[in-house]
Design a protein around this motif. Structure first.
Motif, PDB file in Angstrom:
ATOM      1  N   LYS A 142      51.952  22.844  39.102  1.00  0.00           N
ATOM      2  CA  LYS A 142      52.100  23.923  38.128  1.00  0.00           C
ATOM      3  C   LYS A 142      50.868  24.116  37.251  1.00  0.00           C
ATOM      4  O   LYS A 142      50.971  24.585  36.107  1.00  0.00           O
ATOM      5  N   ASN A 143      49.717  23.768  37.784  1.00  0.00           N
ATOM      6  CA  ASN A 143      48.452  24.022  37.087  1.00  0.00           C
ATOM      7  C   ASN A 143      47.777  25.241  37.730  1.00  0.00           C
ATOM      8  O   ASN A 143      47.750  25.375  38.957  1.00  0.00           O
ATOM      9  N   ILE A 144      47.250  26.111  36.908  1.00  0.00           N
ATOM     10  CA  ILE A 144      46.588  27.309  37.416  1.00  0.00           C
ATOM     11  C   ILE A 144      45.288  26.897  38.112  1.00  0.00           C
ATOM     12  O   ILE A 144      44.447  26.203  37.521  1.00  0.00           O
ATOM     13  N   TYR A 145      45.165  27.291  39.377  1.00  0.00           N
ATOM     14  CA  TYR A 145      43.930  26.959  40.093  1.00  0.00           C
ATOM     15  C   TYR A 145      43.182  28.200  40.577  1.00  0.00           C
ATOM     16  O   TYR A 145      42.025  28.109  40.987  1.00  0.00           O
ATOM     17  N   LYS A 146      43.842  29.361  40.557  1.00  0.00           N
ATOM     18  CA  LYS A 146      43.135  30.606  40.879  1.00  0.00           C
ATOM     19  C   LYS A 146      43.851  31.772  40.192  1.00  0.00           C
ATOM     20  O   LYS A 146      45.001  31.634  39.733  1.00  0.00           O
ATOM     21  N   ILE A 147      43.160  32.901  40.175  1.00  0.00           N
ATOM     22  CA  ILE A 147      43.658  34.076  39.449  1.00  0.00           C
ATOM     23  C   ILE A 147      43.559  35.294  40.357  1.00  0.00           C
ATOM     24  O   ILE A 147      42.496  35.563  40.931  1.00  0.00           O
ATOM     25  N   HIS A 148      44.681  36.012  40.481  1.00  0.00           N
ATOM     26  CA  HIS A 148      44.686  37.289  41.196  1.00  0.00           C
ATOM     27  C   HIS A 148      44.463  38.414  40.170  1.00  0.00           C
ATOM     28  O   HIS A 148      45.191  38.493  39.171  1.00  0.00           O
ATOM     29  N   THR A 149      43.480  39.251  40.447  1.00  0.00           N
ATOM     30  CA  THR A 149      43.105  40.302  39.484  1.00  0.00           C
ATOM     31  C   THR A 149      42.994  41.655  40.183  1.00  0.00           C
ATOM     32  O   THR A 149      42.444  41.745  41.287  1.00  0.00           O
ATOM     33  N   ALA A 150      43.524  42.669  39.533  1.00  0.00           N
ATOM     34  CA  ALA A 150      43.363  44.052  39.995  1.00  0.00           C
ATOM     35  C   ALA A 150      42.419  44.765  39.041  1.00  0.00           C
ATOM     36  O   ALA A 150      42.553  44.666  37.813  1.00  0.00           O
ATOM     37  N   LEU A 151      41.433  45.480  39.620  1.00  0.00           N
ATOM     38  CA  LEU A 151      40.485  46.274  38.827  1.00  0.00           C
ATOM     39  C   LEU A 151      40.832  47.749  38.988  1.00  0.00           C
ATOM     40  O   LEU A 151      40.867  48.259  40.105  1.00  0.00           O
ATOM     41  N   ILE A 152      41.078  48.424  37.874  1.00  0.00           N
ATOM     42  CA  ILE A 152      41.433  49.847  37.906  1.00  0.00           C
ATOM     43  C   ILE A 152      40.371  50.632  37.149  1.00  0.00           C
ATOM     44  O   ILE A 152      40.114  50.357  35.963  1.00  0.00           O
ATOM     45  N   ASP A 153      39.761  51.566  37.818  1.00  0.00           N
ATOM     46  CA  ASP A 153      38.708  52.390  37.209  1.00  0.00           C
ATOM     47  C   ASP A 153      39.338  53.399  36.258  1.00  0.00           C
ATOM     48  O   ASP A 153      40.079  54.302  36.678  1.00  0.00           O
ATOM     49  N   ILE A 154      39.096  53.265  34.962  1.00  0.00           N
ATOM     50  CA  ILE A 154      39.663  54.172  33.960  1.00  0.00           C
ATOM     51  C   ILE A 154      38.561  54.948  33.239  1.00  0.00           C
ATOM     52  O   ILE A 154      38.767  55.448  32.128  1.00  0.00           O
ATOM     53  N   THR A 155      37.390  55.043  33.879  1.00  0.00           N
ATOM     54  CA  THR A 155      36.256  55.729  33.245  1.00  0.00           C
ATOM     55  C   THR A 155      36.600  57.171  32.914  1.00  0.00           C
ATOM     56  O   THR A 155      36.387  57.633  31.778  1.00  0.00           O
TER      57      THR A 155
END
Length: 441
Positions: A142-155
């Motif tokens: 239960k230790n965080i070892y990676k991160i899933h990330t979504a990038l959304i262009d809001i320019t």
């Protein structure tokens, strides 16, 4: 030699081996099919991942890029192979790097919740603003070892918000300027109205007093010196008296209109006897009508005995309409005053009908404008200030009524005044619904 029993045992074993071999072949075929399906699903998932419209990154807890899709590579303007194992912070503008580090810390502490932050990327060709939506992935401990990330262009979204904010500020400034301008205009109007009221009060005293003396003196001279003066002199005195009366009526009309426009005119509402009102109005115009040999007709519906209103102003309304009818009806014409009641609409109608010159349909809209004569030739022929009908309209309005007009050139006109039959507090409907007419103001 092998016994028969031994041979049979061998045959049984061979049969079993064949059966096992067949089962293994079937299982291998099923495994190959499952493997192919798994490969297809994996390829399909890879395609969906890489060509998704959303940019996806897998980061280490220190912010290093472990995996990314094609959309993310396009957003960062580099190849996937080049971007792998690069620190993501190196693609972030310096002013947004602290926000990204704080974002990593928050995600590393909580694996369940989604965390968001907005960053500006160090883009080669343009300013790029993205929103990160991240969730931590825990291991078996239960230790965080990676991160899933979504990038959304809001320019574009942020640019629109900035433009909207700028436009909002511009509108606020414009409203503020217009409000200030309106305040100044209103102040000028108040000062102008005050000056007008002072002028009208002065005119009421300074003009009506000498006019009254002139009218009285002209009448007295006609009575006392009628036998000693010649016809030309008597005509001059009559002209002086009539001109004084005309000026007095004009001043009174101006004062009444000013009071109405300033909301200073107060009605004395009471019971009005219809027959007495109509006979009085006809009597006031009968002398002028007799000079033109005109016939005056009065028709009152039997059930219209009384109505509610300010008798003084109702009389002024009818006298103005009758005077106009007399003025614009040729010699020998007929002028009728008719009164009808409408029970359903709770309305009473006063109609002045003449056989005069009539009004063109195109002129009806200008009919009730103050100081307006529809035809300059008629103005020169019949005279008048153009205030009479405007005053009628204003007086009818403050009685909660309407003025309706039907007219045809060279065929005459019908002016109808529709008023509430009951006082407003007595009416169960509260408002006045009126019957249809061919033309209205």
């Amino acid at each position: 030699m092998m016994s028969i029993e031994h041979v049979e045992n061998l045959q049984s074993l061979v049969q079993k081996l064949q059966n096992y071999h067949l089962e293994l072949e079937l299982q291998n075929e099923e495994l190959r099919r499952a493997h192919n399906e798994l490969e297809f699903s994996r390829d399909r998932l890879a395609e969906l991942y890489h060509f998704s419209p959303v940019a996806y990154l897998t980061l280490s807890i220190h912010g290093q890029i472990i995996e990314l899709n094609m959309t993310a590579a396009l957003l960062l303007e580099n190849d996937i192979i080049f971007l792998r194992y690069k620190p993501f912070i190196s693609f972030i503008a310096p002013e947004s790097q602290n926000a990204f580090l704080l974002h990593l810390k928050l995600v590393a502490k909580q694996s369940v919740e989604h965390h968001r932050c907005e960053l500006e990327l160090s883009h080669k060709t343009r300013k790029l603003i993205v929103r990160l939506e991240s969730v931590g992935i825990p291991d078996e401990n239960k230790n965080i070892y990676k991160i899933h990330t979504a990038l959304i262009d809001i320019t574009e979204q942020r640019q629109i918000q900035v433009r909207l904010q700028d436009h909002h500020q511009y509108l606020e400034q414009l409203v503020s300027e217009r409000t200030l301008c309106l305040q100044k205009t209103n102040q000028k109007l108040l000062e102008s109205n005050k000056a007008k009221d002072q002028f009208l009060a002065l005119m009421s005293h300074e003009l009506r007093t000498p006019l009254h003396a002139i009218i009285t003196l002209a009448g007295t001279l006609q009575d006392q010196l009628q036998e000693t003066l010649n016809q030309k002199q008597l005509k001059s005195l009559r002209t002086i008296e009539e001109s004084g009366q005309h000026l007095t009526a004009l001043i009174n009309n101006i004062l009444e209109l000013s009071k109405i426009q300033a909301n200073k005119l107060k009605l004395d509402i009471g019971i009005v006897y219809v027959d007495e009102l109509c006979e009085t109005c006809l009597r006031l115009v009968r002398e002028e009508a007799s000079k033109k040999e005109q016939t005056l007709v009065l028709k009152i519906m039997s059930n219209t005995k009384v109505c509610y209103g300010d008798e003084r102003y109702l009389r002024q309304i009818l006298v103005n309409l009758l005077s106009n009818a007399v003025k614009f009806t040729p010699k020998g014409g007929t002028i009728s005053l008719q009164v009808n009641g409408f029970f359903c609409a709770e309305a009473i109608e006063f109609s002045v009908i003449d056989t005069g010159v009539g009004i063109a349909q195109s002129d009806l809209k200008k009919l009730f404008q103050p100081f307006t004569q529809l035809d300059s030739r008629l103005s020169r022929q019949f005279g008048g200030s153009g205030l009479g009908l405007s005053l009628v309209q204003s007086l009818v309005d403050i009685h909660w009524g309407k003025v309706l007009v039907e007219s045809e050139v060279n065929r005459g006109s019908c002016f109808s005044v529709l008023l509430p039959w009951l006082r407003q507090q007595d009416s169960p409907h509260g408002t006045l619904s009126l019957p249809k007419a061919q033309a209205s103001r």
